[in-house]
Each structure stands twice: as structure tokens, then as C-alpha cells.
Design an enzyme around this catalytic site. Sequence first.
Site, PDB file in Angstrom:
ATOM      1  N   GLY A  39     -67.241  11.852 -70.953  1.00 58.77           N
ATOM      2  CA  GLY A  39     -67.884  10.664 -70.370  1.00 58.77           C
ATOM      3  C   GLY A  39     -68.958  10.113 -71.289  1.00 58.77           C
ATOM      4  O   GLY A  39     -69.015   8.903 -71.562  1.00 58.77           O
ATOM      5  N   HIS A  40     -69.807  11.012 -71.786  1.00 60.72           N
ATOM      6  CA  HIS A  40     -70.849  10.576 -72.733  1.00 60.72           C
ATOM      7  C   HIS A  40     -70.210   9.991 -73.998  1.00 60.72           C
ATOM      8  O   HIS A  40     -70.674   8.967 -74.525  1.00 60.72           O
ATOM      9  CB  HIS A  40     -71.732  11.757 -73.146  1.00 60.72           C
ATOM     10  CG  HIS A  40     -72.465  12.433 -72.024  1.00 60.72           C
ATOM     11  ND1 HIS A  40     -72.159  13.709 -71.599  1.00 60.72           N
ATOM     12  CD2 HIS A  40     -73.498  12.018 -71.252  1.00 60.72           C
ATOM     13  CE1 HIS A  40     -72.983  14.052 -70.614  1.00 60.72           C
ATOM     14  NE2 HIS A  40     -73.796  13.049 -70.381  1.00 60.72           N
ATOM     15  N   ASP A 154     -73.364   6.890 -62.586  1.00 54.33           N
ATOM     16  CA  ASP A 154     -74.656   6.864 -61.890  1.00 54.33           C
ATOM     17  C   ASP A 154     -74.936   5.400 -61.541  1.00 54.33           C
ATOM     18  O   ASP A 154     -75.730   4.726 -62.204  1.00 54.33           O
ATOM     19  CB  ASP A 154     -75.737   7.460 -62.788  1.00 54.33           C
ATOM     20  CG  ASP A 154     -75.430   8.900 -63.153  1.00 54.33           C
ATOM     21  OD1 ASP A 154     -75.755   9.792 -62.361  1.00 54.33           O
ATOM     22  OD2 ASP A 154     -74.815   9.133 -64.218  1.00 54.33           O
ATOM     23  N   GLN A 157     -78.413   4.201 -60.541  1.00 54.67           N
ATOM     24  CA  GLN A 157     -79.270   4.285 -61.744  1.00 54.67           C
ATOM     25  C   GLN A 157     -79.040   3.084 -62.661  1.00 54.67           C
ATOM     26  O   GLN A 157     -79.991   2.495 -63.185  1.00 54.67           O
ATOM     27  CB  GLN A 157     -78.969   5.581 -62.489  1.00 54.67           C
ATOM     28  CG  GLN A 157     -79.569   5.647 -63.881  1.00 54.67           C
ATOM     29  CD  GLN A 157     -79.348   6.988 -64.539  1.00 54.67           C
ATOM     30  OE1 GLN A 157     -80.046   7.934 -64.230  1.00 54.67           O
ATOM     31  NE2 GLN A 157     -78.376   7.090 -65.445  1.00 54.67           N
ATOM     32  N   ARG A 191     -72.972  18.832 -64.582  1.00 55.75           N
ATOM     33  CA  ARG A 191     -73.196  19.810 -63.509  1.00 55.75           C
ATOM     34  C   ARG A 191     -71.897  20.441 -63.020  1.00 55.75           C
ATOM     35  O   ARG A 191     -71.953  21.394 -62.232  1.00 55.75           O
ATOM     36  CB  ARG A 191     -73.935  19.150 -62.342  1.00 55.75           C
ATOM     37  CG  ARG A 191     -75.390  18.793 -62.681  1.00 55.75           C
ATOM     38  CD  ARG A 191     -76.180  18.366 -61.458  1.00 55.75           C
ATOM     39  NE  ARG A 191     -77.616  18.318 -61.716  1.00 55.75           N
ATOM     40  CZ  ARG A 191     -78.307  17.218 -62.013  1.00 55.75           C
ATOM     41  NH1 ARG A 191     -77.699  16.047 -62.078  1.00 55.75           N
ATOM     42  NH2 ARG A 191     -79.602  17.275 -62.225  1.00 55.75           N
TER      43      ARG A 191
HETATM   44  P1  AMP Z   1     -76.670  12.395 -68.162  1.00 54.07           P
HETATM   45  O1  AMP Z   1     -76.646  13.172 -69.448  1.00 54.07           O
HETATM   46  O2  AMP Z   1     -75.983  13.043 -67.030  1.00 54.07           O
HETATM   47  O3  AMP Z   1     -78.053  11.873 -67.834  1.00 54.07           O
HETATM   48  O4  AMP Z   1     -75.801  11.106 -68.445  1.00 54.07           O
HETATM   49  C1  AMP Z   1     -76.066  10.284 -69.559  1.00 54.07           C
HETATM   50  C2  AMP Z   1     -75.273   9.015 -69.416  1.00 54.07           C
HETATM   51  O5  AMP Z   1     -73.879   9.318 -69.348  1.00 54.07           O
HETATM   52  C3  AMP Z   1     -75.627   8.263 -68.136  1.00 54.07           C
HETATM   53  O6  AMP Z   1     -75.691   6.881 -68.426  1.00 54.07           O
HETATM   54  C4  AMP Z   1     -74.478   8.606 -67.229  1.00 54.07           C
HETATM   55  O7  AMP Z   1     -74.225   7.605 -66.256  1.00 54.07           O
HETATM   56  C5  AMP Z   1     -73.329   8.700 -68.207  1.00 54.07           C
HETATM   57  N1  AMP Z   1     -72.230   9.510 -67.668  1.00 54.07           N
HETATM   58  C6  AMP Z   1     -72.328  10.710 -67.040  1.00 54.07           C
HETATM   59  N2  AMP Z   1     -71.110  11.119 -66.625  1.00 54.07           N
HETATM   60  C7  AMP Z   1     -70.220  10.156 -66.994  1.00 54.07           C
HETATM   61  C8  AMP Z   1     -68.809   9.993 -66.839  1.00 54.07           C
HETATM   62  N3  AMP Z   1     -68.060  10.913 -66.208  1.00 54.07           N
HETATM   63  N4  AMP Z   1     -68.231   8.878 -67.345  1.00 54.07           N
HETATM   64  C9  AMP Z   1     -68.990   7.939 -67.991  1.00 54.07           C
HETATM   65  N5  AMP Z   1     -70.321   8.041 -68.159  1.00 54.07           N
HETATM   66  C10 AMP Z   1     -70.934   9.134 -67.665  1.00 54.07           C
END
Ligand code: AMP
Length: 282
Positions: A39-40, A154, A157, A191
Site C-alpha cells: 500500500g505504501h 485512512d 485522515q 497492524r
Molecule cells: P501509515 O504508515 O499507516 O501511517 O500509512 C502511511 C500512508 O500509507 C497513509 O497515507 C495511509 O493512508 C497509507 N496506506 C496505509 N495502508 C494503505 C493501503 N492498504 N493502501 C494504500 N495506502 C495505504
Amino acid sequence: MSQPEILETLASLRARVRAWRAAGETVALVPTMGALHAGHISLVQLAKSRASRVLVSIFVNPTQFAPNEDFSKYPRTFDADKEKLAQAAADAIYAPQPAEMYPPGFSTTVSLTGPAAAGLEDRFRPTHFAGVATVVSKLHIQAMPDIAIYGEKDFQQLAVIRQMTRDLDLPIEVLGGETIREADGLALSSRNVYLDAAQREAAPLLNATMHESAARIRAGEASEIVMAEGRAKIAAAGFALDYLELRDAISLGAPDIALDKPLRMLVAAKIGVTRLIDNIAV
Ligand code: AMP
């Protein structure tokens, strides 16, 4: 494969961005908390398609975790993250220490209303978005990119960050990237590593229930009844449901289905100790 440059201080970040700007480059920022997954990486790819230089921040932001949440056990996998970002051809990683972001005496918090007070995450994590907005406004001001990219995963967010960036007149285009999922529909999340085998098997029910409910609403069934049945189904499967809601996709307020505006369905539920969130367009 070239390695991304590691920037640990604000001074080194500013020097790097200044040099890019002097060379006529455009800059996209992808903020993360590390423990990177596909995703990232999809956000990094979107960033690469929109700017000539891509900066990824990795910072597990203490101020967005409540005292009872998982800050200390949040997965930290810097070496693997660096490898994934090298493969994705990110140009630099900004990984400040907490004391660089929050030096002794730090006294400022961004205060929010609007989408941050929509009665979704804010009902269950009342201090969360103040922490997110404070660190994101710092990251936006520190890096001052042309574009900053966040995941639709999110969704509230993303709405909060769009509103905050606009309200503070930060000259940054905020872009949303679509949610990347496992084959069974579970949204990728750092998570998900907390899930045991039985929980992992149950977890896709959240996404599946939203899709069933959205199809029924699109077919004309009364949304109150459909949503109530969706909530009951999730609870019956053993989740502790925080919310399953249908909202206006822009304001996150109550939807007006008759007006044919875009709608979003959002869910948050705990399975065991792990809290999962997801959302889909309706
Ligand atoms: P985090 O490291 O969880 O704070 O996420 C960092 C960024 O990656 C945030 O903008 C999240 O919305 C995005 N993100 C997290 N999970 C996914 C996913 N499955 N698909 C796309 N973006 C994601």
C-alpha cells in the site's frame, strides 16, 4: 539499484530539498510510519508519476497514539523499509528522531473541526487527529513539497489533511491513493501482523459486508435498514464494532442519498486486540 539518501535532521532535509529546487526538480512527499507494505509502495509509485523527486518520511508519531494504544509495540522495520524504498526508486527517506520533531518545551497543537469532528474515528480516538494534523503540518512545512500523498485507506485522515492544508494556506497539492488489498479484500495495514490465523481468516468480513451493503443501497433498499443489518452481521462474527457508517464522501457528514452525491461507507472494528479500519465508495 541506487539507495535512497537517509536524512535524519531537519537541516539535512531542508538542504536536500533546496538543492532539488535549485536544479528545477519537483518534489512529492509520502508520509508514513514505516513497516512498509505494498500500500505504501503504491503511494511512492503515484508520487513518482507526479513529481521528479520522491521523499518518503518514516516517523512513528507519538502524539497520535493515545496512552492505551500500541505506540511502543508498533512494528519498526527500518532496514526492510529502506530496501523496499530502494526498489521503488524513492530518492530520499526523512527519518527524524522524536526529539527532532518534538524538542523539549514543544507546546503547539493544531486544533481541528470539520471532517476531524465527523463522529467517526474522533469518537473512539479523541486525541488522534490533533496529533496527526500537528505532525503533518510540520512535515508539510519542513519539506514544503509540491505534492503530498496519502492513502484513501485512512479516509477521514485524508479529508482532515486536505482541509488543514487548505485552511493553513500551505501551497501543497494533497493527493489520495487508492487502497491496496489482499486477494480476499482485507486492506493492507502495518497492524495486520498482529492478527493470529483465525483473526486473519475472519478479517475480510468487514470489506465483504461493506460491499454487500453498498450493493443493496445502490439497488434502492433503505440505507438505515441495510446499515443496521451490516452492523449486526459484523458484531455476530465476533468483532467489537466501533462504527459502520454511510457518509457524504466530501464532508463526511450525514449523506443525502436523494441528491446523488458521492457517498462513502466507513468501518472500524476490533478483532481481539487489533483495531481494523476500512472504507469503500458507494
Ligand atoms: P501509515 O504508515 O499507516 O501511517 O500509512 C502511511 C500512508 O500509507 C497513509 O497515507 C495511509 O493512508 C497509507 N496506506 C496505509 N495502508 C494503505 C493501503 N492498504 N493502501 C494504500 N495506502 C495505504
